[in-house]
Design a protein around this motif. Structure first.
Motif, mmCIF file in Angstrom:
data_model
loop_
_atom_site.group_PDB
_atom_site.id
_atom_site.type_symbol
_atom_site.label_atom_id
_atom_site.label_comp_id
_atom_site.label_asym_id
_atom_site.label_seq_id
_atom_site.Cartn_x
_atom_site.Cartn_y
_atom_site.Cartn_z
ATOM 1 N N HIS A 1 10.432 0.806 -2.145
ATOM 2 C CA HIS A 1 9.755 1.388 -3.451
ATOM 3 C C HIS A 1 9.011 2.768 -3.134
ATOM 4 O O HIS A 1 9.394 3.597 -4.088
ATOM 5 C CB HIS A 1 7.802 0.762 -3.485
ATOM 6 C CG HIS A 1 7.692 1.745 -4.753
ATOM 7 N ND1 HIS A 1 7.499 1.554 -6.133
ATOM 8 C CD2 HIS A 1 5.992 2.318 -3.898
ATOM 9 C CE1 HIS A 1 6.276 1.391 -6.321
ATOM 10 N NE2 HIS A 1 5.501 2.446 -5.449
ATOM 11 N N CYS A 2 8.893 3.237 -1.682
ATOM 12 C CA CYS A 2 8.389 4.562 -1.459
ATOM 13 C C CYS A 2 9.158 6.009 -2.042
ATOM 14 O O CYS A 2 9.332 6.926 -1.512
ATOM 15 C CB CYS A 2 7.150 4.755 -0.468
ATOM 16 S SG CYS A 2 5.835 4.016 -0.750
ATOM 17 N N ALA A 3 10.546 5.263 -0.916
ATOM 18 C CA ALA A 3 12.084 6.156 -0.969
ATOM 19 C C ALA A 3 12.172 6.684 -2.454
ATOM 20 O O ALA A 3 12.471 7.365 -2.548
ATOM 21 C CB ALA A 3 13.027 5.431 -0.196
ATOM 22 N N TRP B 1 12.530 10.354 -6.931
ATOM 23 C CA TRP B 1 11.782 10.632 -8.445
ATOM 24 C C TRP B 1 11.535 12.081 -7.976
ATOM 25 O O TRP B 1 11.636 13.182 -9.294
ATOM 26 C CB TRP B 1 11.212 9.298 -8.897
ATOM 27 C CG TRP B 1 10.729 10.019 -9.893
ATOM 28 C CD1 TRP B 1 10.751 9.710 -11.865
ATOM 29 C CD2 TRP B 1 9.336 10.636 -10.157
ATOM 30 N NE1 TRP B 1 9.930 10.922 -12.782
ATOM 31 C CE2 TRP B 1 8.848 11.365 -11.979
ATOM 32 C CE3 TRP B 1 8.269 11.270 -9.019
ATOM 33 C CZ2 TRP B 1 7.930 11.675 -12.571
ATOM 34 C CZ3 TRP B 1 7.327 11.864 -10.078
ATOM 35 C CH2 TRP B 1 6.850 12.124 -11.311
ATOM 36 N N LEU B 2 10.269 11.874 -7.345
ATOM 37 C CA LEU B 2 9.909 13.602 -7.203
ATOM 38 C C LEU B 2 11.136 14.771 -7.014
ATOM 39 O O LEU B 2 11.034 15.581 -7.545
ATOM 40 C CB LEU B 2 8.840 13.411 -5.501
ATOM 41 C CG LEU B 2 7.928 14.477 -5.223
ATOM 42 C CD1 LEU B 2 7.208 15.578 -7.164
ATOM 43 C CD2 LEU B 2 7.361 14.374 -4.603
ATOM 44 N N ALA B 3 11.875 14.814 -5.713
ATOM 45 C CA ALA B 3 12.478 15.460 -5.531
ATOM 46 C C ALA B 3 13.485 15.823 -6.627
ATOM 47 O O ALA B 3 13.954 17.039 -7.555
ATOM 48 C CB ALA B 3 13.843 14.645 -4.558
ATOM 49 N N ALA B 4 14.384 14.604 -7.913
ATOM 50 C CA ALA B 4 15.064 15.479 -9.361
ATOM 51 C C ALA B 4 14.054 16.066 -10.540
ATOM 52 O O ALA B 4 13.832 16.619 -10.505
ATOM 53 C CB ALA B 4 15.147 13.817 -9.519
ATOM 54 N N LEU B 5 12.443 15.571 -10.352
ATOM 55 C CA LEU B 5 11.905 16.006 -10.650
ATOM 56 C C LEU B 5 11.468 17.550 -10.355
ATOM 57 O O LEU B 5 11.871 18.608 -11.179
ATOM 58 C CB LEU B 5 10.319 15.876 -10.767
ATOM 59 C CG LEU B 5 8.981 16.192 -11.364
ATOM 60 C CD1 LEU B 5 9.587 16.128 -12.755
ATOM 61 C CD2 LEU B 5 8.083 15.399 -11.430
ATOM 62 N N SER B 6 11.240 18.415 -9.008
ATOM 63 C CA SER B 6 11.473 19.251 -8.241
ATOM 64 C C SER B 6 12.853 19.968 -9.003
ATOM 65 O O SER B 6 12.685 21.017 -9.377
ATOM 66 C CB SER B 6 11.202 19.343 -6.996
ATOM 67 O OG SER B 6 11.154 20.572 -6.527
ATOM 68 N N ALA B 7 13.723 19.945 -8.996
ATOM 69 C CA ALA B 7 14.974 19.966 -9.709
ATOM 70 C C ALA B 7 15.132 20.541 -10.791
ATOM 71 O O ALA B 7 15.567 21.495 -11.144
ATOM 72 C CB ALA B 7 16.412 19.437 -9.016
ATOM 73 N N HIS C 1 1.145 -1.655 0.222
ATOM 74 C CA HIS C 1 -0.044 -0.062 -0.092
ATOM 75 C C HIS C 1 1.185 1.218 0.141
ATOM 76 O O HIS C 1 0.951 2.138 0.677
ATOM 77 C CB HIS C 1 -0.635 0.009 1.184
ATOM 78 C CG HIS C 1 -2.219 -0.918 1.112
ATOM 79 N ND1 HIS C 1 -2.907 -1.075 0.429
ATOM 80 C CD2 HIS C 1 -1.370 -2.155 2.050
ATOM 81 C CE1 HIS C 1 -3.536 -2.553 0.952
ATOM 82 N NE2 HIS C 1 -3.231 -2.918 1.354
ATOM 83 N N PRO C 2 1.856 1.899 -1.228
ATOM 84 C CA PRO C 2 2.413 2.891 -1.684
ATOM 85 C C PRO C 2 1.679 3.647 -0.637
ATOM 86 O O PRO C 2 0.483 4.277 -0.766
ATOM 87 C CB PRO C 2 2.771 2.071 -2.769
ATOM 88 C CG PRO C 2 2.014 1.881 -3.502
ATOM 89 C CD PRO C 2 1.110 0.740 -2.322
ATOM 90 N N VAL C 3 2.350 5.190 -0.689
ATOM 91 C CA VAL C 3 2.300 6.244 -0.052
ATOM 92 C C VAL C 3 1.266 6.983 -0.940
ATOM 93 O O VAL C 3 1.855 6.747 -2.221
ATOM 94 C CB VAL C 3 3.536 7.071 -0.130
ATOM 95 C CG1 VAL C 3 2.545 8.581 1.175
ATOM 96 C CG2 VAL C 3 3.864 6.608 1.881
ATOM 97 N N ALA C 4 0.871 7.548 -1.066
ATOM 98 C CA ALA C 4 -0.426 8.903 -2.168
ATOM 99 C C ALA C 4 0.385 9.470 -2.418
ATOM 100 O O ALA C 4 1.446 10.347 -2.023
ATOM 101 C CB ALA C 4 -1.659 9.295 -1.766
ATOM 102 N N PHE C 5 0.957 9.708 -3.775
ATOM 103 C CA PHE C 5 1.640 10.570 -4.840
ATOM 104 C C PHE C 5 1.262 12.006 -4.108
ATOM 105 O O PHE C 5 1.840 12.985 -3.721
ATOM 106 C CB PHE C 5 1.524 11.040 -6.484
ATOM 107 C CG PHE C 5 1.800 12.291 -6.828
ATOM 108 C CD1 PHE C 5 3.262 11.578 -7.453
ATOM 109 C CD2 PHE C 5 1.385 13.889 -6.935
ATOM 110 C CE1 PHE C 5 4.524 12.314 -7.593
ATOM 111 C CE2 PHE C 5 2.578 13.822 -7.838
ATOM 112 C CZ PHE C 5 3.281 13.640 -8.287
ATOM 113 N N GLU C 6 -0.484 12.226 -3.768
ATOM 114 C CA GLU C 6 0.046 14.654 -3.210
ATOM 115 C C GLU C 6 0.449 13.615 -1.783
ATOM 116 O O GLU C 6 1.181 15.317 -1.709
ATOM 117 C CB GLU C 6 -1.327 13.983 -2.816
ATOM 118 C CG GLU C 6 -2.174 13.951 -3.930
ATOM 119 C CD GLU C 6 -2.653 12.877 -4.958
ATOM 120 O OE1 GLU C 6 -2.469 12.205 -4.619
ATOM 121 O OE2 GLU C 6 -2.420 12.878 -6.266
#
Length: 188
Positions: A37-39, A44-50, A5-10
């Motif tokens: 998986h969530c880490a 990925w979110l950090a790289a996208l943000s950068a 049950h991965p953490v929701a993207f939001e």
């Protein structure tokens, strides 16, 4: 929360932006230590943000954003010039050499609206240059705002021009005009 049950993207985005309540952030952080998986999704979110930050800083990107995104830009040290308009208003605007971004904050009657599209028209010397439609742009019901960031690099290259913005609510019954806005741009 578990790997099944991965953490929701939001929730990951809220954690990354520092918008979660302390107890929720702490629980999510604990989950991240045990869930590869969530880490990886957070990385990925950090790289996208950068990447987005870099593109905005370089002025290479035009987008519709949220108020927390604008605040994050300011906290990151970006120099932001803002223009605020209500429906039917016109503003004289520019971008200066030391501006990292120009932001148009347009107010609209958004009560009951579920989707907003932004229609943009660029005119130079009274001649239409292009028309663009941004679909399903983010908006804030509480503030009644849509926040747009044009490409700073493209804006710097433009001669004096008029950018007309029209916001429309899109629903089952079709489109309803929310407001017309005019940005009269003069190079600095």
């Amino acid at each position: 929360m578990s790997a099944e049950h991965p953490v929701a993207f939001e929730a990951l985005a809220g954690y990354w932006l520092g918008e979660l309540p302390a107890a929720e952030a702490e629980a999510l952080e604990e989950h991240l230590f045990g869930c590869a998986h969530c880490a990886a999704r957070l990385e990925w979110l950090a790289a996208l943000s950068a990447g987005v930050r870099g593109a905005v800083r370089a002025g290479a990107l035009a987008l519709a954003v949220s108020a927390p995104f604008v605040e994050a830009m300011k906290r990151a040290g970006l120099r932001v010039r803002e223009y605020r308009l209500r429906p039917g208003e016109r503003v004289e605007c520019t971008i200066r050499a030391d501006d990292d971004a120009v932001i148009g904050r347009v107010r609209a009657p958004l009560a009951g609206v579920t989707r907003v599209d932004a229609l943009e028209r660029l005119e130079i010397g009274g001649v239409l240059q292009r028309e663009t439609r941004l679909e399903d742009v983010p908006f804030d019901l509480v503030s009644g705002e849509v926040i747009l960031i044009p490409s700073a690099a493209a804006l710097r290259k433009l001669p004096a021009n008029i950018q007309r913005l029209r916001l429309v609510a899109v629903g089952e019954q079709g489109e309803t005009l929310l407001g017309d806005y005019t940005f009269a741009h003069t190079p600095s």
